[in-house]
Enzyme design. Structure first.
Site, PDB file in Angstrom:
ATOM      1  N   ASP A  33       4.596  21.450 -27.090  1.00  0.00           N
ATOM      2  CA  ASP A  33       3.390  21.281 -27.893  1.00  0.00           C
ATOM      3  C   ASP A  33       3.427  19.890 -28.528  1.00  0.00           C
ATOM      4  O   ASP A  33       4.452  19.502 -29.095  1.00  0.00           O
ATOM      5  CB  ASP A  33       3.377  22.366 -28.990  1.00  0.00           C
ATOM      6  CG  ASP A  33       2.007  22.947 -29.224  1.00  0.00           C
ATOM      7  OD1 ASP A  33       1.101  22.152 -29.513  1.00  0.00           O
ATOM      8  OD2 ASP A  33       1.853  24.174 -29.123  1.00  0.00           O
TER       9      ASP A  33
ATOM     10  N   GLU B 155      -6.204  21.016 -26.581  1.00  0.00           N
ATOM     11  CA  GLU B 155      -6.899  21.978 -27.438  1.00  0.00           C
ATOM     12  C   GLU B 155      -8.137  21.232 -27.930  1.00  0.00           C
ATOM     13  O   GLU B 155      -8.102  20.534 -28.932  1.00  0.00           O
ATOM     14  CB  GLU B 155      -6.021  22.411 -28.622  1.00  0.00           C
ATOM     15  CG  GLU B 155      -6.653  23.569 -29.382  1.00  0.00           C
ATOM     16  CD  GLU B 155      -6.145  23.747 -30.809  1.00  0.00           C
ATOM     17  OE1 GLU B 155      -6.253  24.846 -31.334  1.00  0.00           O
ATOM     18  OE2 GLU B 155      -5.659  22.768 -31.419  1.00  0.00           O
TER      19      GLU B 155
ATOM     20  N   HIS C 114      -1.731  32.156 -29.707  1.00  0.00           N
ATOM     21  CA  HIS C 114      -1.109  32.423 -31.009  1.00  0.00           C
ATOM     22  C   HIS C 114      -2.078  32.245 -32.175  1.00  0.00           C
ATOM     23  O   HIS C 114      -1.692  32.489 -33.318  1.00  0.00           O
ATOM     24  CB  HIS C 114       0.078  31.476 -31.182  1.00  0.00           C
ATOM     25  CG  HIS C 114      -0.364  30.047 -31.274  1.00  0.00           C
ATOM     26  ND1 HIS C 114      -0.928  29.372 -30.213  1.00  0.00           N
ATOM     27  CD2 HIS C 114      -0.366  29.186 -32.310  1.00  0.00           C
ATOM     28  CE1 HIS C 114      -1.255  28.164 -30.601  1.00  0.00           C
ATOM     29  NE2 HIS C 114      -0.926  28.012 -31.869  1.00  0.00           N
ATOM     30  N   ASP C 115      -3.298  31.778 -31.900  1.00  0.00           N
ATOM     31  CA  ASP C 115      -4.287  31.584 -32.965  1.00  0.00           C
ATOM     32  C   ASP C 115      -5.371  32.647 -32.941  1.00  0.00           C
ATOM     33  O   ASP C 115      -6.342  32.553 -33.702  1.00  0.00           O
ATOM     34  CB  ASP C 115      -4.992  30.225 -32.802  1.00  0.00           C
ATOM     35  CG  ASP C 115      -4.077  29.070 -33.128  1.00  0.00           C
ATOM     36  OD1 ASP C 115      -3.139  29.256 -33.915  1.00  0.00           O
ATOM     37  OD2 ASP C 115      -4.309  27.972 -32.581  1.00  0.00           O
TER      38      ASP C 115
END
Ligand code: NOJ
Length: 555
Positions: free
Chosen positions: A98, A257, A329-330
């Site tokens: 990430d 993202e 994960h969000d």
């Protein structure tokens, strides 16, 4: 569209804190990931994205990095990471990390030095402004609530900008020295054997300067950052420089993202020489969103879900490759979000898997998705760790909801739903850890776990394995990876159907409801490639799809 090494792959996201704990401290770690590489390989996964595992005070669970060149001791060491890279390579797998460079942690040495000397070199690594009583440089609201401005520690006359948590000061990308530091770090990891990056919150790196106010949209007197982002121009200059200095020379994979991009910018983002290899399609996640907060978010129906997916496919068309997800994960668990309440079953979970996985693009599976992990039923706000859920809880309270109602609103969307430990087996703590897990294990682990599904042909896990195998089947791969996507009976209520057309013609049919549905076939089919039921009923050229039945046919 040029062909690239990563396009025919299958990706899997690991949220390291919750994946597998090898030393029983209650937190997952890199040796724990290594232990499970064979499981992932066996599933058919090629690319593994690991959410941040760098040193961090965990104000935002690792998205607040205090050292870009190391591994957080709870996750292991750099040697463990090297071992992971080597073990992945042995299995022809690719590790991507990430990249969190819109901001760092307030415990990063750059920020500490900026606090020591705001007028020195490191002061210019951040956005630091003079502070006047009762006045802010701008009225933007941080993503986690409250103003984006916070007094600079040790300097009551100064303040710094943070679009996320106050422990995540924004890096000043206008400063070429910051950009150099970022590129140096990316190349350091790529040279170490990492195959690419998932790129966090990247649109935020370009601020509209000088700071100014945007329309107030809540009773807090602040304004959503969205307005500023719509107004800011020139992010492409930073992104193309980053690509040219890092990803391109390494032939690395990068997935952005990206929110808020405009249609005419798509080729710049993911075209042949785009800033990124790919970007996530968040259209179904953002559906129904409201500036007021989560409490006002409209739920998504199967027809909305279909529309979102098809619109994205049309927008991107042949320009590039989207990365398709149902959760991360969000987000809450996809099966709880996209399958209407009351309809959750093995059949409906397989249907959702089918309709998203067969879309054109790169499929990502989030840990636990392959076994159908579900949302947690939160009993109290004290069970929640996530900063954004806590903020949204207060937003709901401020809007007049009772504590119980506010908890119900935020439970539906809480990021902690997806962050509970992976359910490996039915032993204590779902086999995740012998210590106390940092987040509660979902009590349904006794039924939903890897061990109970792994050798069971009818399980969801086996179904995912079949979907992956189909994508890789030499006979169908060309069509599934590169074939066109054409909607079929697009307006039919609760039916999600589309062709994938390339060397072969495939038809994906999903009956997104409990009631049976009769669908006329456009042609006779040659073969059933996948079916979430044992049989397919066909009468007079029509298929009669059962409760949440999904099939993939070769025509
Ligand atoms: C997006 C990440 O996915 C999320 O978890 C994080 O809170 C923000 N960016 C800030 O880094």
């Amino acid at each position: 569209m040029n062909r690239k090494w990563w396009q025919d792959k299958v990706a899997y996201q690991i949220y390291p804190k919750s994946f597998n704990d090898s030393n029983n401290d209650g937190i997952g770690d890199i040796p724990g990931i290594i232990e499970k590489l064979d499981y992932l390989k066996n599933l058919g996964v090629d690319i593994v994205w690991i959410s941040p595992c760098y040193p961090s005070p965990f104000a935002d669970q690792g998205y607040d990095i205090s050292d870009y060149y190391n591994i957080h001791p709870v996750f292991g060491t750099l040697e463990d990471m090297d071992r992971l890279l080597a073990e992945a390579k042995k299995r022809n797998m690719y590790i991507i990390l990430d990249l969190v460079v819109n901001h760092c942690s307030d415990e990063h040495e750059w920020f500490k030095k900026a606090c020591q000397d705001p007028d020195g070199k490191y002061g210019n690594f951040f956005y630091i402004e003079d502070r006047k009583e009762g006045e802010l440089p701008c009225n933007w609201r941080s993503y986690f609530g409250g103003s984006v401005w916070e007094p600079l520690p040790g300097h009551p006359d100064k303040q710094y900008l943070h679009v996320f948590h106050k422990k995540q000061p924004d890096l000043n990308w206008e400063n070429p020295e910051v950009r150099e530091e970022v590129y140096k770090n990316i190349n350091w990891w790529l040279d170490r054997g990492v195959s690419g990056f998932r790129i966090d919150a990247i649109i935020n790196i370009k601020k509209k300067l000088p700071f100014k106010d945007y329309p107030v949209d809540r009773s807090d007197g602040l304004s959503s950052i969205r307005y500023m982002l719509e107004d800011a121009e020139g992010v492409g200059e930073f992104l193309s420089e980053m690509r040219d200095r890092t990803f391109a020379p390494h032939n690395a994979f990068s997935v952005g993202e990206v929110f808020n991009e405009k249609d005419d910018e798509l080729p710049d983002f993911i075209g042949d020489n785009g800033y990124f290899s790919s970007m996530f399609d968040f259209s179904t996640e953002v559906f129904g969103g409201s500036d007021k907060g989560w409490y006002d978010q409209a739920p998504i129906t199967p027809d909305d879900y279909k529309k979102c997916c098809f619109n994205s496919q049309k927008r991107v068309s042949n320009v590039g490759f989207l990365s398709n997800i149902i959760e991360n994960h969000d987000e809450p668990r996809g099966v709880c979000r996209y399958i209407p309440e009351g309809d959750l079953s093995l059949h409906s979970k397989k249907l959702l898997a089918t309709v998203y996985f067969m879309l054109k693009g790169l499929p990502f599976i989030y840990q636990g998705q392959e076994i159908g992990m579900e949302n947690l039923s939160f009993q109290s706000i004290d069970q929640i760790d996530d900063v954004s859920t806590i903020d949204q809880y207060h937003v709901a309270l401020d809007a007049g909801f009772s504590e119980k109602e506010a908890l119900a609103c935020v439970s539906r969307y809480s990021r902690d739903n997806a962050r509970t430990p992976v359910q490996w087996d039915s032993s204590v703590n779902a086999g995740f850890s012998e210590g106390t897990p940092w987040l509660p294990v979902n009590p349904n682990y006794t039924e939903i776990n890897v061990a109970s599904q792994i050798n069971v042909p009818e399980s969801l896990l086996s179904y995912y394995k079949k979907l992956i195998a189909l994508r890789k089947d030499p006979v169908y791969k060309e069509t599934i990876v590169y074939g066109e996507l054409i909607p079929y009976l697009e307006d039919r209520h609760n039916l999600m159907a589309y062709y994938r057309k390339g060397e072969k013609t495939l038809l994906v049919l999903g009956n997104f409801q409990k009631e049976t549905q009769t669908v006329k076939l456009p042609a006779t089919y040659k073969k059933i490639l996948l079916n979430n039921y044992a049989e397919l009923r066909v009468i007079d050229g029509s298929v009669i799809l059962d409760d949440y039945q999904a099939v993939i046919l070769e025509l």
